[in-house]
Design an enzyme around this catalytic site. Structure first.
Site, PDB file in Angstrom:
ATOM      1  N   GLU A  31    -102.391-139.688  40.049  1.00  0.00           N
ATOM      2  CA  GLU A  31    -103.154-139.679  41.305  1.00  0.00           C
ATOM      3  C   GLU A  31    -102.952-138.370  42.065  1.00  0.00           C
ATOM      4  O   GLU A  31    -102.081-137.550  41.713  1.00  0.00           O
ATOM      5  CB  GLU A  31    -102.725-140.860  42.175  1.00  0.00           C
ATOM      6  N   LYS A  92    -108.803-138.139  51.987  1.00  0.00           N
ATOM      7  CA  LYS A  92    -108.047-139.147  51.227  1.00  0.00           C
ATOM      8  C   LYS A  92    -109.100-140.082  50.624  1.00  0.00           C
ATOM      9  O   LYS A  92    -109.843-140.739  51.350  1.00  0.00           O
ATOM     10  CB  LYS A  92    -107.103-139.888  52.193  1.00  0.00           C
ATOM     11  N   VAL A 112    -104.265-144.597  44.799  1.00  0.00           N
ATOM     12  CA  VAL A 112    -104.109-145.468  43.628  1.00  0.00           C
ATOM     13  C   VAL A 112    -105.442-146.153  43.328  1.00  0.00           C
ATOM     14  O   VAL A 112    -105.912-146.157  42.183  1.00  0.00           O
ATOM     15  CB  VAL A 112    -102.986-146.509  43.864  1.00  0.00           C
ATOM     16  N   ASP A 142    -104.026-154.692  57.978  1.00  0.00           N
ATOM     17  CA  ASP A 142    -104.107-153.465  57.174  1.00  0.00           C
ATOM     18  C   ASP A 142    -103.599-153.763  55.773  1.00  0.00           C
ATOM     19  O   ASP A 142    -102.402-153.823  55.512  1.00  0.00           O
ATOM     20  CB  ASP A 142    -103.294-152.344  57.830  1.00  0.00           C
ATOM     21  N   SER A 144    -103.999-152.461  51.884  1.00  0.00           N
ATOM     22  CA  SER A 144    -104.489-151.333  51.088  1.00  0.00           C
ATOM     23  C   SER A 144    -105.501-151.788  50.040  1.00  0.00           C
ATOM     24  O   SER A 144    -105.323-152.826  49.395  1.00  0.00           O
ATOM     25  CB  SER A 144    -103.315-150.655  50.393  1.00  0.00           C
ATOM     26  N   ASP A 146    -105.678-150.547  47.360  1.00  0.00           N
ATOM     27  CA  ASP A 146    -104.937-150.517  46.095  1.00  0.00           C
ATOM     28  C   ASP A 146    -104.810-151.928  45.514  1.00  0.00           C
ATOM     29  O   ASP A 146    -104.926-152.120  44.299  1.00  0.00           O
ATOM     30  CB  ASP A 146    -103.511-149.957  46.293  1.00  0.00           C
ATOM     31  N   LYS A 163     -94.554-149.263  48.492  1.00  0.00           N
ATOM     32  CA  LYS A 163     -93.788-148.424  49.408  1.00  0.00           C
ATOM     33  C   LYS A 163     -92.988-149.260  50.403  1.00  0.00           C
ATOM     34  O   LYS A 163     -93.488-150.244  50.940  1.00  0.00           O
ATOM     35  CB  LYS A 163     -94.729-147.449  50.112  1.00  0.00           C
TER      36      LYS A 163
HETATM   37  N1  PSU Z   1     -96.914-142.884  46.173  1.00  0.00           N
HETATM   38  C1  PSU Z   1     -96.181-141.886  46.743  1.00  0.00           C
HETATM   39  N2  PSU Z   1     -96.741-141.218  47.776  1.00  0.00           N
HETATM   40  C2  PSU Z   1     -98.028-141.487  48.238  1.00  0.00           C
HETATM   41  C3  PSU Z   1     -98.801-142.517  47.625  1.00  0.00           C
HETATM   42  C4  PSU Z   1     -98.179-143.185  46.584  1.00  0.00           C
HETATM   43  O1  PSU Z   1     -95.030-141.629  46.330  1.00  0.00           O
HETATM   44  O2  PSU Z   1     -98.487-140.829  49.180  1.00  0.00           O
HETATM   45  C5  PSU Z   1    -100.226-142.801  48.107  1.00  0.00           C
HETATM   46  C6  PSU Z   1    -101.037-143.493  46.989  1.00  0.00           C
HETATM   47  O3  PSU Z   1    -102.145-142.679  46.693  1.00  0.00           O
HETATM   48  C7  PSU Z   1    -101.476-144.810  47.597  1.00  0.00           C
HETATM   49  C8  PSU Z   1    -101.581-144.470  49.042  1.00  0.00           C
HETATM   50  O4  PSU Z   1    -102.677-145.271  47.041  1.00  0.00           O
HETATM   51  O5  PSU Z   1    -100.388-143.679  49.237  1.00  0.00           O
HETATM   52  C9  PSU Z   1    -101.663-145.714  49.912  1.00  0.00           C
HETATM   53  O6  PSU Z   1    -102.416-145.437  51.054  1.00  0.00           O
HETATM   54  P1  PSU Z   1    -102.943-146.652  51.988  1.00  0.00           P
HETATM   55  O7  PSU Z   1    -101.703-147.378  52.386  1.00  0.00           O
HETATM   56  O8  PSU Z   1    -103.645-145.980  53.155  1.00  0.00           O
HETATM   57  O9  PSU Z   1    -103.864-147.478  51.149  1.00  0.00           O
HETATM   58 MN    MN Z   2    -104.491-149.053  54.971  1.00  0.00          MN
END
Ligand code: PSU
Ligand code: MN
Length: 312
Positions: A31, A92, A112, A142, A144, A146, A163
């Site tokens: 990614e 993004k 992702v 919220d 994701s 993903d 995360k």
């Molecule tokens: N893994 C990491 N750092 C990141 C991400 C993943 O070590 O920054 C990214 C991935 O691309 C994941 C995104 O899809 O963070 C999630 O963003 P959000 O919570 O806004 O969906």
């Molecule tokens: Mn989000």
């Protein structure tokens, strides 16, 4: 559910990996939101190169996925990687953002969810990331994309769990609801990104690349359409024990709430703030887990293509 290619091929540039893709050589998708939004400079470019190197050294072809000038790239050249890592106006890119970026001829790092879309369209089976997105513990809803992408894309996704800034129990519940197998690679516990222990169970434990391939094949032979999420813990020297990072995570979350942050900027803010609060320790662990996942993904991709060769 997303339909296959249809007329979208013209938006893709798949050149560097076409040969590997067509001869079913091992390929690992990588990614790029982590490059554009997840890490500071210059570590972002170093990491992008390191992940590609780890994949190659472990017997597979890397395909970093991103959008450049409105074109979806599956596999980047060195200069394209450099450009992506230093561009100031990068979007993004999650699933819903592709058409926007294409029409506006923008550059973007794929999340992702975004990477799963493009990699699947290109016929790639294995994908490595750091940590997946999930359910945030904020008052507004919220979740994701993903998680939705994992629910409807039949690929093997290697990560270090979700995360740690997220609501991990809620994230696991969502994955269960969506029937996404959560594999502990050599562990019974769901890793919490920087930390190996979350106290939360995985749905199955597997101990080798071949076991992951056999499992995925069985899952998809049954007609399942979900991803197989392979959660790969760090070594004990590289992880940050949960009790050491919990305070910083709480503080970063509180600050995000005070700032009223939500939507796409939330995750990048939390990751950057956490790195400041831990004096760079979280960044170090983040880089280590990304490389660790690239390594394992390459080994799984190898086992996958050996398996494919056998069945012809
Ligand atoms: N893994 C990491 N750092 C990141 C991400 C993943 O070590 O920054 C990214 C991935 O691309 C994941 C995104 O899809 O963070 C999630 O963003 P959000 O919570 O806004 O969906
Ligand atoms: Mn989000």
């Amino acid at each position: 559910m997303i339909n296959s290619m249809n007329n979208s091929l013209s938006h893709f540039a798949i050149s560097p990996n076409r040969k590997a893709l067509h001869s079913s050589l091992p390929v690992v998708a990588l990614e790029s939101t982590v490059i554009t939004h997840g890490l500071p400079r210059p570590q972002n470019l170093e990491l992008a190169r390191d992940m590609e190197r780890e994949v190659r050294e472990n017997g597979a072809e890397p395909a970093t996925i991103a959008i450049l000038d409105g074109q979806i790239h599956v596999g980047l050249t060195e200069s394209e990687l450099e450009r992506l890592a230093s561009e100031d106006h990068v979007r993004k890119i999650s699933r819903r953002d592709f058409a926007t970026a294409i029409l506006k001829k923008e550059c973007g790092g794929t999340t992702v969810a975004g990477t799963l879309f493009a990699a699947h369209q290109a016929g790639i089976k294995v994908f490595a990331t750091g940590g997946i997105g999930g359910v945030h513990s904020v008052e507004t809803l919220d979740i994701s994309t993903d998680l939705q992408a994992l629910a409807d894309t039949p690929m093997i996704v290697v990560c270090a769990g979700a995360k740690a800034i997220l609501d991990l129990p809620a994230t696991l519940e969502y994955l269960e609801t969506m029937a996404v197998p959560v594999v502990g690679y050599g562990t019974d516990e769901f890793p919490a990104f920087y930390s190996n222990h979350s106290g939360l169970p995985v749905s199955v434990r597997l101990d080798s690349p071949q076991e992951v391939v056999d499992y995925s094949k069985t899952h998809w032979d049954l007609g399942m359409q979900t991803a197989v999420l392979v959660c790969n813990p760090l070594s004990t020297e590289e992880e940050i024990p949960q009790e050491k990072i919990a305070g910083a995570i709480q503080q970063a979350r509180r600050e995000a709430e005070i700032k009223g942050l939500h939507g796409q900027p939330l995750t990048p803010f939390l990751l950057a703030r956490l790195s400041e609060l831990t004096g760079g320790d979280s960044l170090k662990a983040n880089l280590a887990l990304l490389k660790n996942n690239a390594r394992l993904a390459a080994r799984i991709a190898q086992a996958w293509s050996k398996n494919q060769a056998k069945s012809f």
